[in-house]
Design a protein around this motif. Sequence first.
Motif, PDB file in Angstrom:
ATOM      1  N   MET A   1       0.828  -1.186   0.000  1.00 40.00           N
ATOM      2  CA  MET A   1       0.000   0.000   0.000  1.00 40.00           C
ATOM      3  C   MET A   1       0.873   1.251   0.000  1.00 40.00           C
ATOM      4  N   LYS A   2       0.375   2.275  -0.645  1.00 40.04           N
ATOM      5  CA  LYS A   2       1.082   3.547  -0.723  1.00 40.04           C
ATOM      6  C   LYS A   2       0.993   4.268   0.622  1.00 40.04           C
ATOM      7  N   HIS A   3       2.091   4.816   1.071  1.00 36.88           N
ATOM      8  CA  HIS A   3       2.133   5.655   2.263  1.00 36.88           C
ATOM      9  C   HIS A   3       1.592   7.026   1.876  1.00 36.88           C
ATOM     10  N   THR A   4       0.793   7.650   2.737  1.00 35.73           N
ATOM     11  CA  THR A   4       0.192   8.941   2.444  1.00 35.73           C
ATOM     12  C   THR A   4       0.614   9.956   3.495  1.00 35.73           C
ATOM     13  N   ALA A   5       1.108  11.112   3.053  1.00 35.78           N
ATOM     14  CA  ALA A   5       1.523  12.192   3.950  1.00 35.78           C
ATOM     15  C   ALA A   5       0.545  13.353   3.821  1.00 35.78           C
ATOM     16  N   ILE A   6      -0.045  13.763   4.963  1.00 37.04           N
ATOM     17  CA  ILE A   6      -1.077  14.798   4.986  1.00 37.04           C
ATOM     18  C   ILE A   6      -0.641  15.913   5.916  1.00 37.04           C
ATOM     19  N   LEU A   7      -0.752  17.153   5.427  1.00 35.34           N
ATOM     20  CA  LEU A   7      -0.444  18.346   6.216  1.00 35.34           C
ATOM     21  C   LEU A   7      -1.698  19.190   6.338  1.00 35.34           C
ATOM     22  N   PHE A   8      -2.096  19.508   7.571  1.00 34.63           N
ATOM     23  CA  PHE A   8      -3.226  20.410   7.837  1.00 34.63           C
ATOM     24  C   PHE A   8      -2.669  21.804   8.093  1.00 34.63           C
ATOM     25  N   VAL A   9      -3.318  22.820   7.527  1.00 37.69           N
ATOM     26  CA  VAL A   9      -2.794  24.180   7.638  1.00 37.69           C
ATOM     27  C   VAL A   9      -3.894  25.158   8.037  1.00 37.69           C
ATOM     28  N   CYS A  10      -3.604  25.951   9.066  1.00 40.96           N
ATOM     29  CA  CYS A  10      -4.452  27.088   9.422  1.00 40.96           C
ATOM     30  C   CYS A  10      -3.536  28.314   9.533  1.00 40.96           C
ATOM     31  N   MET A  11      -3.989  29.356  10.160  1.00 44.56           N
ATOM     32  CA  MET A  11      -3.212  30.586  10.176  1.00 44.56           C
ATOM     33  C   MET A  11      -1.993  30.512  11.104  1.00 44.56           C
ATOM     34  N   GLY A  12      -2.212  30.203  12.385  1.00 47.30           N
ATOM     35  CA  GLY A  12      -1.108  30.228  13.345  1.00 47.30           C
ATOM     36  C   GLY A  12      -0.680  28.870  13.851  1.00 47.30           C
ATOM     37  N   ASN A  13      -1.395  27.822  13.468  1.00 52.51           N
ATOM     38  CA  ASN A  13      -1.095  26.453  13.868  1.00 52.51           C
ATOM     39  C   ASN A  13      -1.236  26.253  15.374  1.00 52.51           C
ATOM     40  N   ILE A  14      -2.277  26.887  15.953  1.00 52.62           N
ATOM     41  CA  ILE A  14      -2.527  26.660  17.380  1.00 52.62           C
ATOM     42  C   ILE A  14      -3.976  26.249  17.674  1.00 52.62           C
ATOM     43  N   CYS A  15      -4.887  26.355  16.720  1.00 57.28           N
ATOM     44  CA  CYS A  15      -6.286  25.997  16.989  1.00 57.28           C
ATOM     45  C   CYS A  15      -6.772  24.864  16.091  1.00 57.28           C
ATOM     46  N   ARG A  16      -7.061  25.177  14.834  1.00 53.11           N
ATOM     47  CA  ARG A  16      -7.708  24.219  13.938  1.00 53.11           C
ATOM     48  C   ARG A  16      -6.779  23.118  13.445  1.00 53.11           C
ATOM     49  N   SER A  17      -5.635  23.486  12.898  1.00 52.85           N
ATOM     50  CA  SER A  17      -4.768  22.452  12.307  1.00 52.85           C
ATOM     51  C   SER A  17      -4.203  21.480  13.342  1.00 52.85           C
ATOM     52  N   PRO A  18      -3.841  21.912  14.570  1.00 52.74           N
ATOM     53  CA  PRO A  18      -3.406  20.909  15.541  1.00 52.74           C
ATOM     54  C   PRO A  18      -4.534  19.949  15.942  1.00 52.74           C
ATOM     55  N   LEU A  19      -5.771  20.482  16.002  1.00 51.86           N
ATOM     56  CA  LEU A  19      -6.910  19.607  16.297  1.00 51.86           C
ATOM     57  C   LEU A  19      -7.095  18.583  15.181  1.00 51.86           C
ATOM     58  N   ALA A  20      -7.034  19.042  13.931  1.00 54.57           N
ATOM     59  CA  ALA A  20      -7.179  18.121  12.799  1.00 54.57           C
ATOM     60  C   ALA A  20      -6.083  17.061  12.830  1.00 54.57           C
ATOM     61  N   GLU A  21      -4.859  17.475  13.108  1.00 51.17           N
ATOM     62  CA  GLU A  21      -3.744  16.527  13.207  1.00 51.17           C
ATOM     63  C   GLU A  21      -4.024  15.488  14.288  1.00 51.17           C
ATOM     64  N   GLY A  22      -4.444  15.940  15.459  1.00 54.37           N
ATOM     65  CA  GLY A  22      -4.721  15.025  16.563  1.00 54.37           C
ATOM     66  C   GLY A  22      -5.861  14.069  16.261  1.00 54.37           C
ATOM     67  N   ILE A  23      -6.914  14.585  15.653  1.00 51.27           N
ATOM     68  CA  ILE A  23      -8.071  13.753  15.312  1.00 51.27           C
ATOM     69  C   ILE A  23      -7.674  12.681  14.308  1.00 51.27           C
ATOM     70  N   LEU A  24      -6.986  13.074  13.245  1.00 48.15           N
ATOM     71  CA  LEU A  24      -6.624  12.085  12.235  1.00 48.15           C
ATOM     72  C   LEU A  24      -5.622  11.068  12.787  1.00 48.15           C
ATOM     73  N   ARG A  25      -4.691  11.510  13.621  1.00 56.18           N
ATOM     74  CA  ARG A  25      -3.753  10.566  14.245  1.00 56.18           C
ATOM     75  C   ARG A  25      -4.521   9.514  15.049  1.00 56.18           C
ATOM     76  N   LYS A  26      -5.519   9.981  15.812  1.00 57.59           N
ATOM     77  CA  LYS A  26      -6.297   9.037  16.625  1.00 57.59           C
ATOM     78  C   LYS A  26      -7.069   8.076  15.722  1.00 57.59           C
ATOM     79  N   LEU A  27      -7.670   8.575  14.655  1.00 53.73           N
ATOM     80  CA  LEU A  27      -8.410   7.713  13.739  1.00 53.73           C
ATOM     81  C   LEU A  27      -7.490   6.696  13.061  1.00 53.73           C
ATOM     82  N   CYS A  28      -6.245   7.075  12.843  1.00 51.00           N
ATOM     83  CA  CYS A  28      -5.282   6.178  12.185  1.00 51.00           C
ATOM     84  C   CYS A  28      -4.609   5.225  13.158  1.00 51.00           C
TER      85      CYS A  28
END
Length: 168
Positions: free
Chosen positions: A1-28
């Motif tokens: 299977m292909k490895h997939t690299a995903i980057l979430f981006v918001c303005m300051g990287n303290i609210c939305r994108s860290p939450l998205a990173e944490g959520i997807l890490r938990k789902l994975c």
Amino acid sequence: MKHTAILFVCMGNICRSPLAEGILRKLCDEPGLKGQYTIDSAGTGGWHAGDPPDPRSIAIARQHETDISRQRARQVNQTDFQTFDLILAMDRTNLANLLQTSAPEHRHKIHLFMEYATGCWQDVPDPYYGAENGFLRVYTMLLTGCRSLLEKTELDRASWSGKASSTM
């Protein structure tokens, strides 16, 4: 299977994108998915570089059994455009900033998160200046989007490996 690299981006990287990173890490963090994804987050601005996520983001993640407290904000850099398969902006402003700073050959990787994940041309609102309930709303949007994103990428990964039917 292909490895997939995903980057979430918001303005300051303290609210939305860290939450998205944490959520997807938990789902994975499921059998069959471990080690198949590289997941990170960054901001288009660098003024919070080195800072932990906003305490309200940490708290809402913790309420959902996700720990993002060790993450540290960073700014998107040119290497990210080469490293990541998908670069997902939380809103149209950050999408425009990413498209403006990327080389043309990397623009196909850059998408609005909710549009790519769910098909809805919708921003994930920045909860930074709002009340605490804004963080719950954002968490819910991100969870829905990350679940859809994972389904979509798993379907894509299966078709890359030849496991998907030609009728899908």
